[in-house]
Write a protein that holds these residues in place. Structure first.
Motif, mmCIF file in Angstrom:
data_model
loop_
_atom_site.group_PDB
_atom_site.id
_atom_site.type_symbol
_atom_site.label_atom_id
_atom_site.label_comp_id
_atom_site.label_asym_id
_atom_site.label_seq_id
_atom_site.Cartn_x
_atom_site.Cartn_y
_atom_site.Cartn_z
ATOM 1 N N ILE A 48 0.878 -1.170 0.000
ATOM 2 C CA ILE A 48 0.000 0.000 0.000
ATOM 3 C C ILE A 48 0.913 1.216 0.000
ATOM 4 C CG2 ILE A 48 -1.741 1.301 1.283
ATOM 5 C CD1 ILE A 48 -2.722 -1.369 2.418
ATOM 6 N N ILE A 49 0.739 2.096 -0.975
ATOM 7 C CA ILE A 49 1.682 3.190 -1.180
ATOM 8 C C ILE A 49 0.967 4.529 -1.027
ATOM 9 C CG2 ILE A 49 3.352 4.207 -2.769
ATOM 10 C CD1 ILE A 49 3.573 1.484 -4.121
ATOM 11 N N PHE A 50 1.564 5.398 -0.225
ATOM 12 C CA PHE A 50 1.048 6.746 -0.012
ATOM 13 C C PHE A 50 1.932 7.753 -0.740
ATOM 14 C CE2 PHE A 50 -0.086 4.222 3.679
ATOM 15 C CZ PHE A 50 -1.410 4.544 3.905
ATOM 16 N N VAL A 85 -8.803 -6.220 2.849
ATOM 17 C CA VAL A 85 -8.013 -5.056 2.450
ATOM 18 C C VAL A 85 -8.255 -3.898 3.413
ATOM 19 C CG1 VAL A 85 -7.556 -3.400 0.600
ATOM 20 C CG2 VAL A 85 -8.074 -5.775 0.041
ATOM 21 N N SER A 86 -9.474 -3.773 3.933
ATOM 22 C CA SER A 86 -9.777 -2.682 4.860
ATOM 23 C C SER A 86 -8.901 -2.761 6.110
ATOM 24 C CB SER A 86 -11.253 -2.704 5.250
ATOM 25 O OG SER A 86 -11.617 -3.949 5.822
ATOM 26 N N ARG A 87 -8.613 -3.978 6.572
ATOM 27 C CA ARG A 87 -7.735 -4.121 7.735
ATOM 28 C C ARG A 87 -6.308 -3.696 7.386
ATOM 29 N NH1 ARG A 87 -5.918 -9.641 10.965
ATOM 30 N NH2 ARG A 87 -4.775 -8.559 12.622
ATOM 31 N N GLY A 119 -15.270 0.225 -3.072
ATOM 32 C CA GLY A 119 -15.780 -0.641 -2.014
ATOM 33 C C GLY A 119 -14.817 -0.821 -0.853
ATOM 34 N N ILE A 120 -13.509 -0.877 -1.147
ATOM 35 C CA ILE A 120 -12.533 -1.048 -0.065
ATOM 36 C C ILE A 120 -12.483 0.186 0.829
ATOM 37 C CG2 ILE A 120 -11.092 -2.740 -1.253
ATOM 38 C CD1 ILE A 120 -9.257 -0.505 -2.123
ATOM 39 N N TYR A 121 -12.764 1.354 0.275
ATOM 40 C CA TYR A 121 -12.766 2.576 1.084
ATOM 41 C C TYR A 121 -14.066 2.709 1.869
ATOM 42 C CZ TYR A 121 -8.912 3.336 -2.085
ATOM 43 O OH TYR A 121 -7.757 3.169 -2.809
ATOM 44 N N GLN A 122 -15.146 2.236 1.294
ATOM 45 C CA GLN A 122 -16.401 2.205 2.038
ATOM 46 C C GLN A 122 -16.267 1.284 3.248
ATOM 47 O OE1 GLN A 122 -19.668 1.292 -0.619
ATOM 48 N NE2 GLN A 122 -18.966 2.759 -2.161
#
Length: 234
Positions: A48-50, A85-87, A119-122
């Protein structure tokens, strides 16, 4: 039983490998990045890249937010995995906040052009604030690569973080369309939440043809000189 999940900052090489193998763009963004790797049972499953927010030349964004307090999720590049993915997003943001305590807002985009609805952000309790402005897309005539507006220029040169790099020229490409993206915001302080709640809109529904939901690169329109809240190691 699910394998043990571990997230930690990873090397540029590991993040680049994840993008090339498991993200539809097949490339890692340029600029200062916070690269968080993910492992399940000791197996590397992606990153996961910011980024530090390519949010245009204005200091204030979204009607009142200092853009230097914003970090953007620019890639979620994962192979097959067992954990939600949310975790992973929640843990990655926790790591980012420890390293960059000045960050108060996370922004993420879901590319409608890739049939993503966010959906992953929801599932991660982001606040939906509507669609981004449409951006031009280009197709390179010789390689067939699809390029974003900031990846091409009239003279074949682009300045990024004060460094000039070579990019395809406009006359080497053809415009293939404009895309809009779903925009999600996650406030990290109570004051920021009060502000962002005013922008809340109903969540969009899942597209019927969607098979994945990872964000693409989100180029902006340049940046001002800054005192950086984000201090990402390269």
């Amino acid at each position: 039983m699910k394998p043990v999940l571990r997230l930690d900052f990873c090397s540029h090489e590991a993040a680049r490998l994840a993008c090339r193998r498991w993200h539809y763009s097949k490339k890692i963004p340029v600029g200062k990045l916070g690269k968080v790797g993910a492992w399940e049972g000791g197996r590397f499953i992606g990153a996961i890249i910011f980024g530090d927010g390519l949010l245009g030349p204005k200091r204030v964004v979204y009607g009142g937010v200092d853009k230097f307090k914003v970090a953007e999720i620019v890639r979620i590049a994962l192979r097959d995995h067992k954990h939600e993915v949310s975790r992973m997003i929640a843990i990655a943001i926790m790591l980012l906040r420890k390293r960059c305590p000045g960050i108060e807002l996370i922004v993420a985009f879901a590319d409608q052009g890739e049939n993503h609805h966010g959906g992953i952000y929801q599932a991660s309790n982001f606040i939906y604030t509507g669609m981004s402005e449409p951006g031009r897309m280009f197709k390179h005539k010789f390689t067939g690569r699809i390029l974003h507006n900031r990846a091409v220029s009239a003279n074949g040169r682009r300045s990024h973080f004060g460094k000039v790099r070579k990019v395809p020229r406009h006359d080497e490409c053809e415009i293939v369309g404009r895309t809009r993206k779903h925009r999600y915001l996650l406030p990290l302080t109570s004051k920021m939440r009060m502000f962002v709640e005013k922008l809340r809109k109903p969540y969009p529904k899942r597209a019927t043809s969607e098979t994945s939901d990872t964000p693409g690169v989100h180029p902006g329109k340049g940046r001002a000189a800054r005192t950086v809240a984000l201090q990402f190691p390269n």
